[in-house]
Motif scaffolding. Sequence first.
Motif, PDB file in Angstrom:
ATOM      1  N   GLU A 228       0.808  -1.219   0.000  1.00 12.40           N
ATOM      2  CA  GLU A 228       0.000   0.000   0.000  1.00 12.40           C
ATOM      3  C   GLU A 228       0.843   1.271   0.000  1.00 12.40           C
ATOM      4  OE1 GLU A 228      -2.743  -0.164   3.252  1.00 12.40           O
ATOM      5  OE2 GLU A 228      -4.284  -1.100   2.024  1.00 12.40           O
ATOM      6  N   TRP A 229       2.011   1.244   0.630  1.00 17.49           N
ATOM      7  CA  TRP A 229       2.775   2.486   0.741  1.00 17.49           C
ATOM      8  C   TRP A 229       3.277   2.985  -0.611  1.00 17.49           C
ATOM      9  CZ3 TRP A 229       8.155   2.785  -0.171  1.00 17.49           C
ATOM     10  CH2 TRP A 229       8.822   1.568  -0.306  1.00 17.49           C
ATOM     11  N   TYR A 230       3.263   2.123  -1.643  1.00 23.03           N
ATOM     12  CA  TYR A 230       3.609   2.585  -2.984  1.00 23.03           C
ATOM     13  C   TYR A 230       2.642   3.673  -3.449  1.00 23.03           C
ATOM     14  CZ  TYR A 230       6.952  -1.173  -4.135  1.00 23.03           C
ATOM     15  OH  TYR A 230       8.038  -2.011  -4.178  1.00 23.03           O
ATOM     16  N   TYR A 231       1.356   3.510  -3.107  1.00 27.81           N
ATOM     17  CA  TYR A 231       0.359   4.487  -3.523  1.00 27.81           C
ATOM     18  C   TYR A 231       0.630   5.858  -2.900  1.00 27.81           C
ATOM     19  CZ  TYR A 231      -2.378   0.568  -5.325  1.00 27.81           C
ATOM     20  OH  TYR A 231      -2.801  -0.535  -6.016  1.00 27.81           O
ATOM     21  N   VAL A 232       1.051   5.850  -1.654  1.00 25.93           N
ATOM     22  CA  VAL A 232       1.375   7.116  -0.987  1.00 25.93           C
ATOM     23  C   VAL A 232       2.565   7.782  -1.672  1.00 25.93           C
ATOM     24  CG1 VAL A 232       2.013   8.197   1.195  1.00 25.93           C
ATOM     25  CG2 VAL A 232       0.476   6.209   1.184  1.00 25.93           C
ATOM     26  N   ALA A 233       3.596   6.996  -1.965  1.00 25.23           N
ATOM     27  CA  ALA A 233       4.779   7.541  -2.631  1.00 25.23           C
ATOM     28  C   ALA A 233       4.432   8.111  -3.999  1.00 25.23           C
ATOM     29  CB  ALA A 233       5.847   6.464  -2.761  1.00 25.23           C
ATOM     30  N   ALA A 234       3.487   7.479  -4.698  1.00 24.97           N
ATOM     31  CA  ALA A 234       3.079   7.974  -6.013  1.00 24.97           C
ATOM     32  C   ALA A 234       2.162   9.183  -5.908  1.00 24.97           C
ATOM     33  CB  ALA A 234       2.378   6.860  -6.791  1.00 24.97           C
ATOM     34  N   ALA A 235       1.448   9.312  -4.792  1.00 22.09           N
ATOM     35  CA  ALA A 235       0.522  10.434  -4.621  1.00 22.09           C
ATOM     36  C   ALA A 235       1.234  11.739  -4.282  1.00 22.09           C
ATOM     37  CB  ALA A 235      -0.487  10.106  -3.519  1.00 22.09           C
ATOM     38  N   LEU A 236       2.317  11.649  -3.517  1.00 23.15           N
ATOM     39  CA  LEU A 236       2.959  12.877  -3.038  1.00 23.15           C
ATOM     40  C   LEU A 236       3.430  13.783  -4.170  1.00 23.15           C
ATOM     41  CD1 LEU A 236       4.951  11.773   0.143  1.00 23.15           C
ATOM     42  CD2 LEU A 236       2.534  12.314  -0.165  1.00 23.15           C
ATOM     43  N   PRO A 237       4.129  13.281  -5.198  1.00 19.01           N
ATOM     44  CA  PRO A 237       4.521  14.210  -6.258  1.00 19.01           C
ATOM     45  C   PRO A 237       3.327  14.834  -6.966  1.00 19.01           C
ATOM     46  CG  PRO A 237       5.043  11.935  -6.855  1.00 19.01           C
ATOM     47  CD  PRO A 237       4.687  11.937  -5.408  1.00 19.01           C
ATOM     48  N   ARG A 238       2.225  14.070  -7.099  1.00 21.96           N
ATOM     49  CA  ARG A 238       1.020  14.644  -7.712  1.00 21.96           C
ATOM     50  C   ARG A 238       0.484  15.811  -6.881  1.00 21.96           C
ATOM     51  NH1 ARG A 238       2.060   9.368  -9.922  1.00 21.96           N
ATOM     52  NH2 ARG A 238       1.061   9.333 -11.961  1.00 21.96           N
ATOM     53  N   PHE A 239       0.519  15.644  -5.566  1.00 23.72           N
ATOM     54  CA  PHE A 239       0.035  16.714  -4.690  1.00 23.72           C
ATOM     55  C   PHE A 239       0.821  18.001  -4.933  1.00 23.72           C
ATOM     56  CE2 PHE A 239       0.438  19.012  -0.630  1.00 23.72           C
ATOM     57  CZ  PHE A 239      -0.897  19.303  -0.382  1.00 23.72           C
ATOM     58  N   PHE A 240       2.126  17.883  -5.065  1.00 25.99           N
ATOM     59  CA  PHE A 240       2.947  19.084  -5.237  1.00 25.99           C
ATOM     60  C   PHE A 240       2.968  19.587  -6.676  1.00 25.99           C
ATOM     61  CE2 PHE A 240       4.567  17.176  -1.320  1.00 25.99           C
ATOM     62  CZ  PHE A 240       4.339  18.248  -0.475  1.00 25.99           C
ATOM     63  N   GLU A 241       2.537  18.753  -7.619  1.00 23.63           N
ATOM     64  CA  GLU A 241       2.330  19.209  -8.995  1.00 23.63           C
ATOM     65  C   GLU A 241       0.938  19.809  -9.184  1.00 23.63           C
ATOM     66  OE1 GLU A 241       4.992  16.444 -11.905  1.00 23.63           O
ATOM     67  OE2 GLU A 241       3.234  15.475 -11.038  1.00 23.63           O
ATOM     68  N   ARG A 242       0.147  19.793  -8.103  1.00 23.25           N
ATOM     69  CA  ARG A 242      -1.235  20.295  -8.111  1.00 23.25           C
ATOM     70  C   ARG A 242      -2.158  19.415  -8.955  1.00 23.25           C
ATOM     71  NH1 ARG A 242       2.632  22.989  -5.361  1.00 23.25           N
ATOM     72  NH2 ARG A 242       2.030  25.112  -4.780  1.00 23.25           N
ATOM     73  N   ASP A 243      -1.787  18.165  -9.168  1.00 26.96           N
ATOM     74  CA  ASP A 243      -2.671  17.194  -9.806  1.00 26.96           C
ATOM     75  C   ASP A 243      -3.499  16.548  -8.696  1.00 26.96           C
ATOM     76  OD1 ASP A 243      -3.951  15.281 -11.286  1.00 26.96           O
ATOM     77  OD2 ASP A 243      -2.132  14.269 -11.995  1.00 26.96           O
TER      78      ASP A 243
END
Length: 208
Positions: free
Chosen positions: A104-119
């Motif tokens: 599951e922690w892969y999803y968190v790692a993939a989400a963080l850059p999206r958050f800072f890209e404003r996606d």
Amino acid sequence: WTQWTDGFLGGMMWQFYRRTESAPWRQKAEHYSKQLGHRQHDRDVHDLGFIFLSTYLPWYELTGDKHLHDVLVQAAVGFTYLGQPARARALADAALELNPRRPEWYYVAAALPRFFERDLDEAARLLSCAPDCVVDSQAYLAATRAHQGNDEAARRHGERFLWHFRHKIVRDSQPEPQEAVSWVLQVNPFRRKEDEEHLVEGLRRAGL
């Protein structure tokens, strides 16, 4: 300047092995790649991609060893903290694609850059795949929903984060005001001030 070229030697060994299928080249490739494993936690180097995309990625593509893409995901988190979300996303997405039985922690790692890209839509989707995976997952969900303008969901995730924080971090004691937010910033050491401000503003809007 930082030491970012260490992956070149191992990367060349992998290319030699791919062309020749000669066992000695593979032995050298694995040897020089292993020397870089500890760099997945490096938060000072400016470019982790040159270290891991040329070494651990071809190694995984050859063997399918799940421990190898764990290193890619850790490196992706490092890129996020270094303020390079596009490169973080590339590493995390590669690991997600390569590992159908991903933790599951892969999803968190993939989400963080999206958050800072404003996606924010994609960040919310990925975080929702593992909302309670780590303590600050709910904090990121709260900030994401707040930036989306979904105040009700933001506050609900904020309350869930505080529950995790009280029970898992401060061990059922009453946290000080802003202690939870300070903890999030402590465990997420952003190099760029604007990334920290983006997260803090979302947490503020979520009632944290």
